[in-house]
Motif scaffolding. Structure first.
Motif, PDB file in Angstrom:
ATOM      1  N   GLY A  63       2.637  -4.397   9.400  1.00 26.89           N
ATOM      2  CA  GLY A  63       3.229  -3.096   9.095  1.00 26.89           C
ATOM      3  C   GLY A  63       3.735  -2.420  10.356  1.00 26.89           C
ATOM      4  O   GLY A  63       4.841  -1.869  10.392  1.00 26.89           O
ATOM      5  N   ALA A  64       2.950  -2.483  11.403  1.00 27.47           N
ATOM      6  CA  ALA A  64       3.315  -1.855  12.672  1.00 27.47           C
ATOM      7  C   ALA A  64       4.545  -2.530  13.276  1.00 27.47           C
ATOM      8  O   ALA A  64       5.476  -1.859  13.747  1.00 27.47           O
ATOM      9  CB  ALA A  64       2.137  -1.945  13.643  1.00 27.47           C
ATOM     10  N   LEU A 120      10.398  -2.448  14.758  1.00 29.73           N
ATOM     11  CA  LEU A 120      11.701  -3.107  14.777  1.00 29.73           C
ATOM     12  C   LEU A 120      12.695  -2.457  13.806  1.00 29.73           C
ATOM     13  O   LEU A 120      13.849  -2.869  13.721  1.00 29.73           O
ATOM     14  CB  LEU A 120      11.545  -4.596  14.445  1.00 29.73           C
ATOM     15  CG  LEU A 120      10.772  -5.429  15.474  1.00 29.73           C
ATOM     16  CD1 LEU A 120      10.663  -6.874  15.008  1.00 29.73           C
ATOM     17  CD2 LEU A 120      11.441  -5.370  16.839  1.00 29.73           C
ATOM     18  N   GLY A 121      12.242  -1.466  13.056  1.00 28.74           N
ATOM     19  CA  GLY A 121      13.146  -0.760  12.138  1.00 28.74           C
ATOM     20  C   GLY A 121      13.399  -1.491  10.838  1.00 28.74           C
ATOM     21  O   GLY A 121      14.346  -1.184  10.116  1.00 28.74           O
ATOM     22  N   ILE A 122      12.556  -2.474  10.496  1.00 28.93           N
ATOM     23  CA  ILE A 122      12.738  -3.255   9.272  1.00 28.93           C
ATOM     24  C   ILE A 122      12.174  -2.502   8.067  1.00 28.93           C
ATOM     25  O   ILE A 122      11.044  -2.031   8.108  1.00 28.93           O
ATOM     26  CB  ILE A 122      12.034  -4.619   9.401  1.00 28.93           C
ATOM     27  CG1 ILE A 122      12.643  -5.418  10.554  1.00 28.93           C
ATOM     28  CG2 ILE A 122      12.123  -5.392   8.090  1.00 28.93           C
ATOM     29  CD1 ILE A 122      11.883  -6.693  10.883  1.00 28.93           C
ATOM     30  N   LYS A 123      12.995  -2.391   7.009  1.00 29.83           N
ATOM     31  CA  LYS A 123      12.563  -1.701   5.798  1.00 29.83           C
ATOM     32  C   LYS A 123      12.836  -2.586   4.578  1.00 29.83           C
ATOM     33  O   LYS A 123      13.529  -3.593   4.679  1.00 29.83           O
ATOM     34  CB  LYS A 123      13.318  -0.382   5.633  1.00 29.83           C
ATOM     35  CG  LYS A 123      13.168   0.581   6.789  1.00 29.83           C
ATOM     36  CD  LYS A 123      13.760   1.935   6.416  1.00 29.83           C
ATOM     37  CE  LYS A 123      13.737   2.888   7.598  1.00 29.83           C
ATOM     38  NZ  LYS A 123      14.633   2.451   8.704  1.00 29.83           N
ATOM     39  N   THR A 124      12.298  -2.164   3.429  1.00 33.92           N
ATOM     40  CA  THR A 124      12.479  -2.959   2.214  1.00 33.92           C
ATOM     41  C   THR A 124      13.955  -3.090   1.841  1.00 33.92           C
ATOM     42  O   THR A 124      14.339  -4.041   1.179  1.00 33.92           O
ATOM     43  CB  THR A 124      11.726  -2.319   1.028  1.00 33.92           C
ATOM     44  OG1 THR A 124      12.157  -0.970   0.876  1.00 33.92           O
ATOM     45  CG2 THR A 124      10.236  -2.337   1.264  1.00 33.92           C
ATOM     46  N   THR A 125      14.766  -2.144   2.305  1.00 36.06           N
ATOM     47  CA  THR A 125      16.201  -2.216   2.002  1.00 36.06           C
ATOM     48  C   THR A 125      16.847  -3.437   2.654  1.00 36.06           C
ATOM     49  O   THR A 125      17.962  -3.821   2.292  1.00 36.06           O
ATOM     50  CB  THR A 125      16.921  -0.954   2.494  1.00 36.06           C
ATOM     51  OG1 THR A 125      16.599  -0.741   3.873  1.00 36.06           O
ATOM     52  CG2 THR A 125      16.487   0.262   1.705  1.00 36.06           C
ATOM     53  N   HIS A 126      16.155  -4.042   3.613  1.00 37.35           N
ATOM     54  CA  HIS A 126      16.693  -5.214   4.296  1.00 37.35           C
ATOM     55  C   HIS A 126      16.298  -6.516   3.606  1.00 37.35           C
ATOM     56  O   HIS A 126      16.645  -7.599   4.072  1.00 37.35           O
ATOM     57  CB  HIS A 126      16.224  -5.237   5.751  1.00 37.35           C
ATOM     58  CG  HIS A 126      16.656  -4.043   6.546  1.00 37.35           C
ATOM     59  ND1 HIS A 126      15.771  -3.199   7.197  1.00 37.35           N
ATOM     60  CD2 HIS A 126      17.882  -3.521   6.751  1.00 37.35           C
ATOM     61  CE1 HIS A 126      16.439  -2.231   7.783  1.00 37.35           C
ATOM     62  NE2 HIS A 126      17.719  -2.386   7.529  1.00 37.35           N
ATOM     63  N   TYR A 140       0.825  -1.206   0.000  1.00 41.92           N
ATOM     64  CA  TYR A 140       0.000   0.000   0.000  1.00 41.92           C
ATOM     65  C   TYR A 140       0.864   1.264   0.000  1.00 41.92           C
ATOM     66  O   TYR A 140       0.418   2.321   0.443  1.00 41.92           O
ATOM     67  CB  TYR A 140      -0.932   0.018   1.221  1.00 41.92           C
ATOM     68  CG  TYR A 140      -1.979  -1.057   1.172  1.00 41.92           C
ATOM     69  CD1 TYR A 140      -3.106  -0.914   0.375  1.00 41.92           C
ATOM     70  CD2 TYR A 140      -1.829  -2.228   1.898  1.00 41.92           C
ATOM     71  CE1 TYR A 140      -4.065  -1.902   0.313  1.00 41.92           C
ATOM     72  CE2 TYR A 140      -2.791  -3.227   1.847  1.00 41.92           C
ATOM     73  CZ  TYR A 140      -3.905  -3.055   1.045  1.00 41.92           C
ATOM     74  OH  TYR A 140      -4.859  -4.035   0.983  1.00 41.92           O
ATOM     75  N   GLY A 141       2.076   1.145  -0.489  1.00 43.59           N
ATOM     76  CA  GLY A 141       2.951   2.301  -0.583  1.00 43.59           C
ATOM     77  C   GLY A 141       3.409   2.862   0.747  1.00 43.59           C
ATOM     78  O   GLY A 141       4.079   3.885   0.798  1.00 43.59           O
TER      79      GLY A 141
END
Length: 201
Positions: A130-131, A136-142, A79-80
DNA sequence: CAAACGATTTTCT
DNA sequence: GAAAATCGTTTGG
């Protein structure tokens, strides 16, 4: 004790999703350690599962990491806005994954509250994929990072979840998957406050 | 190159 | 309970 490759590289992704309940998910990003007990998961059974991004052996740049050997993270943007965290399982070329939907906060509460822009600890802090990822600081870069790394890993705990404390049911938000939407691939710990609530809240 | 679409969460009524 | 927020990926022309 950290979960190793032998845990992730097994065939039954539904069984792995169930066994992940009660385990501790740990992240070490930006010099901040945060962790939480996994209380809710969903299994995504690859090519034969209409709810999976890899249904029909669909293979794209985004889903490529699911085709790698088990024991790495698959993170994608939904959902962007939301970064959803999955654990890749099974062997190379078998795109199975387990979505971690919720955790019960254990370490780094202040960091999680800050990341979520919250003041007090409420279930909404980490209840929902999402929450939880944001806390935990997880992003798509991971996406693609090893779960045997020091930045992110899962370990055993003293918390033993009995068969009678596990509830299973249909997955959330996958109504488009037709008959596969009804599969009992969602697991959560009975009575835990940090389990997400589909629909009504 | 243009357009539709989510494995969701928050906010407003 | 309903609707908006928001953008990378995927698909179609």
């Amino acid at each position: 004790m950290i979960l190793t490759e032998s845990f992730y590289r097994r065939e039954n992704v539904v069984q792995i999703a169930k066994e992940l309940l009660g385990k501790l998910l740990v992240t070490n990003f930006d010099g901040e350690r945060t962790s939480g007990i996994i209380v809710e998961t969903e299994a995504y059974a690859g090519v034969s599962d209409k709810a999976s991004h890899a249904f029909g052996a669909r293979r794209t740049k985004r889903t490529e990491v699911m085709y790698a050997s088990g024991g790495i993270a698959y993170v994608y943007l939904c959902y962007g806005i939301h970064h959803l965290f999955n654990v890749v399982t099974n062997d190379k070329d078998v795109p199975h994954a387990v979505l971690i939907r919720a955790v019960e906060p254990v370490t780094g509460l202040d960091t999680m509250l800050h990341r979520r822009k919250k003041e007090v600890l409420l279930p909404a802090l980490t209840a929902g994929p999402g929450a939880m990822s944001e806390a935990l600081g997880i992003k798509t870069t991971h996406s693609g990072i090893s779960l045997l790394s020091k930045e992110i890993f899962i370990e055993h705990t003293d918390t033993v979840i009995g068969e009678s404390d596990i509830v299973c049911g249909p997955r959330v938000g996958v109504s488009y998957a037709q008959e596969d939407a009804l599969l009992p691939y969602r697991f959560y710990i009975r009575g835990n406050r940090f389990v997400s609530r589909p629909k009504t809240g």
